[in-house]
Design a protein around this motif. Structure first.
Motif: not given
Length: 79
Positions: A62-63, A66-70
């Motif tokens: 999940t982390v 999220q990092d990839h999305e940001i």
């Protein structure tokens, strides 16, 4: 994840040193998780260990997602 980006920022001219620092941090984290899973619950009850490992892997995934999305194109898949 933040440790990786800080290490890359601290050593912009030497990515080899940054990667070594990231790998050391990642190795320590993996050893910690392995010890937690190994010593959790009863030795005969593997369900507790599997559930703990599933939670940890789910949290890590999940982390990273999220990092990839940001960060999109700045995402570092390798430390």
């Amino acid at each position: 994840v933040d440790v990786t980006y800080r290490a890359l920022g601290d050593h912009p001219t030497s990515p080899t040193m940054a990667r070594a620092k990231c790998y050391n941090t990642l190795d320590a984290y993996c050893r910690l998780i392995a010890l937690l899973v190994r010593h959790s619950g009863d030795a005969s009850n593997n369900v507790t260990k599997i559930n703990l490992l599933s939670r940890v892997l789910g949290t890590v995934a999940t982390v990273l997602f999220q990092d990839h999305e940001i960060r999109h194109t700045e995402f570092q898949q390798l430390p």
